[in-house]
Design a protein around this motif. Structure first.
Motif, PDB file in Angstrom:
ATOM      1  N   GLY A  97      -2.414  -3.132  44.354  1.00  0.00           N
ATOM      2  CA  GLY A  97      -3.232  -2.081  44.946  1.00  0.00           C
ATOM      3  C   GLY A  97      -3.867  -1.202  43.879  1.00  0.00           C
ATOM      4  N   GLU A  98      -3.148  -0.965  42.784  1.00  0.00           N
ATOM      5  CA  GLU A  98      -3.686  -0.129  41.707  1.00  0.00           C
ATOM      6  C   GLU A  98      -4.822  -0.823  40.977  1.00  0.00           C
ATOM      7  OE1 GLU A  98      -4.263   3.323  40.318  1.00  0.00           O
ATOM      8  OE2 GLU A  98      -2.530   2.995  41.626  1.00  0.00           O
ATOM      9  N   LEU A  99      -4.742  -2.140  40.818  1.00  0.00           N
ATOM     10  CA  LEU A  99      -5.856  -2.868  40.215  1.00  0.00           C
ATOM     11  C   LEU A  99      -7.105  -2.758  41.074  1.00  0.00           C
ATOM     12  CD1 LEU A  99      -4.284  -6.175  38.809  1.00  0.00           C
ATOM     13  CD2 LEU A  99      -4.976  -4.125  37.543  1.00  0.00           C
ATOM     14  N   VAL A 100      -6.914  -2.852  42.391  1.00  0.00           N
ATOM     15  CA  VAL A 100      -8.051  -2.700  43.303  1.00  0.00           C
ATOM     16  C   VAL A 100      -8.605  -1.284  43.201  1.00  0.00           C
ATOM     17  CG1 VAL A 100      -8.766  -2.692  45.722  1.00  0.00           C
ATOM     18  CG2 VAL A 100      -7.220  -4.471  44.888  1.00  0.00           C
ATOM     19  N   ARG A 101      -7.719  -0.287  43.143  1.00  0.00           N
ATOM     20  CA  ARG A 101      -8.157   1.101  43.008  1.00  0.00           C
ATOM     21  C   ARG A 101      -8.957   1.290  41.713  1.00  0.00           C
ATOM     22  NH1 ARG A 101      -5.670   6.223  44.448  1.00  0.00           N
ATOM     23  NH2 ARG A 101      -3.775   5.115  45.103  1.00  0.00           N
ATOM     24  N   THR A 102      -8.467   0.700  40.614  1.00  0.00           N
ATOM     25  CA  THR A 102      -9.167   0.800  39.336  1.00  0.00           C
ATOM     26  C   THR A 102     -10.568   0.229  39.439  1.00  0.00           C
ATOM     27  OG1 THR A 102      -7.121   0.698  38.032  1.00  0.00           O
ATOM     28  CG2 THR A 102      -9.150   0.006  36.931  1.00  0.00           C
ATOM     29  N   TYR A 103     -10.649  -0.951  40.004  1.00  0.00           N
ATOM     30  CA  TYR A 103     -11.945  -1.622  40.152  1.00  0.00           C
ATOM     31  C   TYR A 103     -12.918  -0.771  40.955  1.00  0.00           C
ATOM     32  CZ  TYR A 103     -15.295  -5.333  41.365  1.00  0.00           C
ATOM     33  OH  TYR A 103     -16.429  -6.074  41.529  1.00  0.00           O
ATOM     34  N   GLY A 109     -19.908   2.043  37.064  1.00  0.00           N
ATOM     35  CA  GLY A 109     -19.431   1.326  35.901  1.00  0.00           C
ATOM     36  C   GLY A 109     -18.975  -0.084  36.201  1.00  0.00           C
ATOM     37  N   HIS A 110     -18.337  -0.695  35.217  1.00  0.00           N
ATOM     38  CA  HIS A 110     -17.873  -2.075  35.345  1.00  0.00           C
ATOM     39  C   HIS A 110     -16.476  -2.185  34.754  1.00  0.00           C
ATOM     40  CE1 HIS A 110     -21.896  -3.662  36.402  1.00  0.00           C
ATOM     41  NE2 HIS A 110     -22.319  -2.694  35.608  1.00  0.00           N
ATOM     42  N   ALA A 113     -11.644 -14.232  42.939  1.00  0.00           N
ATOM     43  CA  ALA A 113     -12.981 -14.364  43.530  1.00  0.00           C
ATOM     44  C   ALA A 113     -13.793 -13.087  43.367  1.00  0.00           C
ATOM     45  CB  ALA A 113     -12.876 -14.734  45.009  1.00  0.00           C
ATOM     46  N   VAL A 114     -13.122 -11.972  43.116  1.00  0.00           N
ATOM     47  CA  VAL A 114     -13.816 -10.693  42.982  1.00  0.00           C
ATOM     48  C   VAL A 114     -13.713 -10.136  41.567  1.00  0.00           C
ATOM     49  CG1 VAL A 114     -13.970  -8.323  43.833  1.00  0.00           C
ATOM     50  CG2 VAL A 114     -13.441 -10.181  45.415  1.00  0.00           C
ATOM     51  N   PHE A 115     -12.509 -10.170  40.989  1.00  0.00           N
ATOM     52  CA  PHE A 115     -12.350  -9.721  39.611  1.00  0.00           C
ATOM     53  C   PHE A 115     -13.096 -10.660  38.663  1.00  0.00           C
ATOM     54  CE2 PHE A 115      -8.299  -7.608  40.963  1.00  0.00           C
ATOM     55  CZ  PHE A 115      -8.604  -6.345  40.483  1.00  0.00           C
ATOM     56  N   ASP A 116     -13.746 -10.082  37.672  1.00  0.00           N
ATOM     57  CA  ASP A 116     -14.323 -10.878  36.591  1.00  0.00           C
ATOM     58  C   ASP A 116     -13.213 -11.062  35.561  1.00  0.00           C
ATOM     59  OD1 ASP A 116     -15.697 -12.051  34.553  1.00  0.00           O
ATOM     60  OD2 ASP A 116     -17.263 -10.524  34.410  1.00  0.00           O
ATOM     61  N   VAL A 117     -12.650 -12.265  35.514  1.00  0.00           N
ATOM     62  CA  VAL A 117     -11.533 -12.554  34.614  1.00  0.00           C
ATOM     63  C   VAL A 117     -12.049 -13.381  33.442  1.00  0.00           C
ATOM     64  CG1 VAL A 117      -9.234 -13.534  34.398  1.00  0.00           C
ATOM     65  CG2 VAL A 117      -9.951 -12.538  36.578  1.00  0.00           C
ATOM     66  N   GLN A 118     -11.942 -12.836  32.235  1.00  0.00           N
ATOM     67  CA  GLN A 118     -12.414 -13.507  31.028  1.00  0.00           C
ATOM     68  C   GLN A 118     -11.245 -14.071  30.241  1.00  0.00           C
ATOM     69  OE1 GLN A 118     -15.691 -13.878  30.020  1.00  0.00           O
ATOM     70  NE2 GLN A 118     -16.379 -12.941  31.943  1.00  0.00           N
ATOM     71  N   ALA A 119     -11.463 -15.211  29.591  1.00  0.00           N
ATOM     72  CA  ALA A 119     -10.382 -15.905  28.891  1.00  0.00           C
ATOM     73  C   ALA A 119      -9.978 -15.220  27.596  1.00  0.00           C
ATOM     74  CB  ALA A 119     -10.783 -17.349  28.613  1.00  0.00           C
ATOM     75  N   ASP A 120     -10.944 -14.608  26.897  1.00  0.00           N
ATOM     76  CA  ASP A 120     -10.624 -13.984  25.615  1.00  0.00           C
ATOM     77  C   ASP A 120     -11.505 -12.759  25.424  1.00  0.00           C
ATOM     78  OD1 ASP A 120     -13.137 -14.808  24.035  1.00  0.00           O
ATOM     79  OD2 ASP A 120     -12.373 -16.734  24.773  1.00  0.00           O
TER      80      ASP A 120
END
Length: 289
Positions: A229-235, A243-244, A265-272
């Motif tokens: 829930g906190e990650l969603v709140r941060t986003y 912002g991004h 599907a919603v978070f932009d997850v980068q490998a490095d």
């Protein structure tokens, strides 16, 4: 306000979670249940003491202000919501193509209505993606630290989760790479110190005008329902300010959790970090909410 999010792949587990939440005195009005299955909604509705039939006709037996509604969600199709604020959570307050048919009982007689601007909140986008993949959601929101702890323990045990193996408290180190702020998070993001610390760090950065945030989760070994829930709140907090926020190099356990819950599907997850930094160059500005 503490928020715990449970993602479920089976009705029986969701039913068990709702039953336990109510048995532990978590009030109905703090619980939101979202699903694409009308059958599941009817079964869960019985846990609330509701008689939910033919959703177009509404519901009876719910607490004051609790809403049972049929939702037509763009990109998802028919879905069902039970709980105060459930319709708004899915973006009906800003979903032009959406429609709601339902009955708000007791003191709340205002059925949720879509607005014509075609927008939906970033928070709603998370839950829509989860529903799109056939999962159901239970969201508990409460001001009570005690009830939040109870809810988090139940949702962690009954929903899709990873087993805790990191007793190390969360720590966050902030550094800057040009105009991008990197938050190196280690330990566990859980109810209490973990989620509160992340909230404080992000809130301070936003207030200081830092709106390009990169969360490095490589050192995070465990995230509970409150941490999710906190990650969603941060986003959503960052997006609402124009912002991004991106996630980079999550540990395997955290990455598996994000995939199980379809949050990837919603978070932009980068490998490095290098690719994450470069990805900020390609983003377009967002108008602040």
């Amino acid at each position: 306000m503490e928020t715990s999010i449970g993602v479920f792949s089976s009705r029986s587990r969701a039913e068990e979670a709702v039953r336990e939440l109510l048995q532990k005195q978590v009030p109905e009005e703090a619980i939101l249940f979202l699903t694409r299955s009308e059958t599941d909604m009817k079964v869960i509705g019985k846990q609330f003491g509701a008689t939910v039939g033919g959703f177009a006709g509404g519901a009876t037996g719910l607490s004051a202000g609790v809403i049972a509604a049929t939702l037509l969600i763009p990109g998802v199709g028919p879905a069902f919501a039970l709980g105060i604020g459930a319709a708004a959570l899915l973006g009906l307050t800003g979903a032009g193509a959406g429609a709601a048919v339902g009955k708000a009982v007791a003191h709340d007689h205002t059925a949720p209505q879509p607005t014509p601007d075609g927008k939906c909140s970033d928070e709603a986008a998370f839950f829509r993606e989860v529903l799109k993949e056939g999962r159901s959601l239970i969201v508990v929101r409460t001001e009570s630290a005690e009830l939040a702890k109870v809810a988090s323990e139940i949702l962690d045990r009954t929903g899709l989760s990873i087993t805790e193996s990191t007793p190390v408290p969360m720590q966050a180190n902030v550094r800057n790479i040009e105009e991008i702020t990197v938050i190196d998070v280690t330990g566990r993001i859980t109810l209490g110190d973990g989620s509160s610390r992340l909230r404080e760090v992000v809130g301070s950065l936003i207030d200081s005008g830092n709106l390009k945030l990169l969360l490095n989760l490589h050192g995070v070994g465990y995230i509970d329902s409150s941490g999710l829930g906190e990650l969603v709140r941060t986003y959503t907090s960052v997006r609402n300010r124009g912002g991004h926020v991106k996630l980079v190099n999550p540990s395997k356990r955290v990455h598996d959790l994000l995939q199980m819950t379809h949050m990837t599907a919603v978070f932009d997850v980068q490998a490095d970090e290098a690719s994450a930094i470069q990805s900020f160059a390609n983003i377009k500005p967002i108008a602040a909410a």
